[in-house]
Design a protein around this motif. Sequence first.
Motif, PDB file in Angstrom:
ATOM      1  N   LEU A   1       1.060  -1.477  -0.295  1.00 18.55           N
ATOM      2  CA  LEU A   1       0.045   0.197   0.209  1.00 18.55           C
ATOM      3  C   LEU A   1       0.870   0.933  -0.069  1.00 18.55           C
ATOM      4  CD1 LEU A   1      -3.275  -0.857   2.526  1.00 18.55           C
ATOM      5  CD2 LEU A   1      -3.230  -1.188   0.354  1.00 18.55           C
ATOM      6  N   PRO A   2      -0.063   2.265  -0.557  1.00 20.84           N
ATOM      7  CA  PRO A   2       1.152   3.881  -0.653  1.00 20.84           C
ATOM      8  C   PRO A   2       1.023   4.227   0.267  1.00 20.84           C
ATOM      9  CG  PRO A   2      -0.646   3.668  -2.200  1.00 20.84           C
ATOM     10  CD  PRO A   2      -0.260   2.780  -1.751  1.00 20.84           C
ATOM     11  N   PHE A   3       2.165   4.914   1.429  1.00 25.35           N
ATOM     12  CA  PHE A   3       1.894   5.629   2.692  1.00 25.35           C
ATOM     13  C   PHE A   3       2.477   6.359   2.590  1.00 25.35           C
ATOM     14  CE2 PHE A   3       2.129   5.044   6.859  1.00 25.35           C
ATOM     15  CZ  PHE A   3       1.091   4.034   7.941  1.00 25.35           C
ATOM     16  N   SER A   4       1.732   6.984   3.524  1.00 27.48           N
ATOM     17  CA  SER A   4       3.090   7.966   4.566  1.00 27.48           C
ATOM     18  C   SER A   4       2.360   8.519   5.854  1.00 27.48           C
ATOM     19  CB  SER A   4       3.475   9.688   3.623  1.00 27.48           C
ATOM     20  OG  SER A   4       1.893   9.417   3.347  1.00 27.48           O
ATOM     21  N   VAL A   5       3.377   9.419   6.923  1.00 27.27           N
ATOM     22  CA  VAL A   5       2.272   9.748   8.137  1.00 27.27           C
ATOM     23  C   VAL A   5       3.227  11.427   8.340  1.00 27.27           C
ATOM     24  CG1 VAL A   5       4.284   8.732   9.057  1.00 27.27           C
ATOM     25  CG2 VAL A   5       2.292   8.596  10.215  1.00 27.27           C
ATOM     26  N   ARG A   6       2.704  11.421   8.724  1.00 26.76           N
ATOM     27  CA  ARG A   6       3.261  13.152  10.048  1.00 26.76           C
ATOM     28  C   ARG A   6       3.204  12.772  11.293  1.00 26.76           C
ATOM     29  NH1 ARG A   6      -0.211  16.418   6.647  1.00 26.76           N
ATOM     30  NH2 ARG A   6       1.045  17.646   5.078  1.00 26.76           N
ATOM     31  N   HIS A   7       4.544  13.079  12.122  1.00 28.97           N
ATOM     32  CA  HIS A   7       3.592  12.943  13.459  1.00 28.97           C
ATOM     33  C   HIS A   7       4.651  14.030  14.117  1.00 28.97           C
ATOM     34  CE1 HIS A   7       7.689  10.426  14.434  1.00 28.97           C
ATOM     35  NE2 HIS A   7       7.268  10.176  12.877  1.00 28.97           N
ATOM     36  N   TYR A   8       4.330  14.392  15.225  1.00 26.55           N
ATOM     37  CA  TYR A   8       5.074  14.822  16.201  1.00 26.55           C
ATOM     38  C   TYR A   8       4.797  15.142  17.053  1.00 26.55           C
ATOM     39  CZ  TYR A   8       7.739  19.140  17.506  1.00 26.55           C
ATOM     40  OH  TYR A   8       9.355  20.035  18.125  1.00 26.55           O
ATOM     41  N   GLY A   9       5.391  14.553  18.681  1.00 24.27           N
ATOM     42  CA  GLY A   9       5.726  14.304  19.600  1.00 24.27           C
ATOM     43  C   GLY A   9       4.532  13.349  19.331  1.00 24.27           C
TER      44      GLY A   9
END
Length: 419
Positions: free
Chosen positions: A337-345
């Motif tokens: 699957l195409p996938f990306s994530v934004r995260h902070y803390g």
Amino acid sequence: MNSIEERYRAATEKSAQFNKRAERVMPGGDTRTTTYYRPYPLTLKRGEGPFLWDVDGNKYIDLIGNYTSLVHGNAYPPIVEAVSKAVRDGSSWPARSEAQIELATLLCERVESVDRVRFCNSGTEAGMLAAHVARRLTGRKLILMARYGYHGSYDDLEVGLVGQDGERTMLADFGEATVFEALLSERGSEIAAVFLEPILGSAGIVEPPAEFLGRVAEAAHSAGAMFVVDEVITLRLAEGGGQQVFNVKPDLTMFGKIIGGGFPVGAIGGSEEVMSAFDPRNRGRIFHSGTFNGNPVTCTAGVVSVRELTQARIDKMATQAERLAAELARAARQAGLPFSVRHYGSLMNLFFLKEPPPATIAREDARAIASFHLAALNQGLFLTPSGMIALSTVITDEVLSDICARAAKAMADVVQAGE
């Protein structure tokens, strides 16, 4: 039974029945737009620690904590104990309480820009109140905020979600300091305040570029406008909130969510000079009241919630979020699957795209995230329909391993179902 939706319906028959009842008395069967999803939302029965149970008896790992507000999970024992004692003394009265003073003291001690606090009952009310203060003190009407930002359901602030200017609201793209500076230079004499979240939450956990917040704050002050930082979500990023992380000092700070320990709450805080506008001893004061402002039960819960959100716990959640983001990316690669994530803390947002999109509420992966959301529920994971996750202090490393395994199964289900 291959359909993800069919499996969801089969496992949640009582929720479906409650949904029909709810639709007869509430528009769409609910009272929060963000919690709606097709074919129907769950009806939950109870929560304990990092877990939730629905009316059908299904158990879920809670990955959102009532949209970031339950930073210590569900029915956190120290909060339950404190509140149980407090409520026996009365749920509210027309005067301050010791708990109200103690919670205000904690916020003043932890957040450098705050000398005085004023309580209300939601993040939305905090936004309304901050706008009122800014307009009264500057004599101006316009608000400048980030496109696709969210500061509650007050119409002058809610227009940011749709990405278009309002009658008394101007928008600029989050992270584009030059655009904010230009607007403040051109129309600064009309702008009462700039509202910003340290991390753009509703648009998918967007981190600000270096010096963005500081440049906007400086431009606002040069124009004679106030700078308001919305810490309703981001107070969890450090003991002093997002403003500590990004080294910025606002004129007003909005609070909500975790400062109520699971109860309805809102507040604004600022310098002694700014907040003196509320002082009833001052002529020309701002009139502000509310039957449940500074509610003693809420403040009792809030004291425990804030006091027990230590930097060590904040750091552990951030470390767990790093691991979770990496494990989710690995599972997506294995599933194809195409996938990306934004995260902070301890905050993150998932996307079934090769790269995270620009700050927006429009989703090119809307079908994929909807399928994964239902598949995740089928696997016992409770996150938002938009793929937002907020970890809590009660998620152990063992529970985190379980989350990773269940998410991998949900992704495999999406692929298998061809959805």
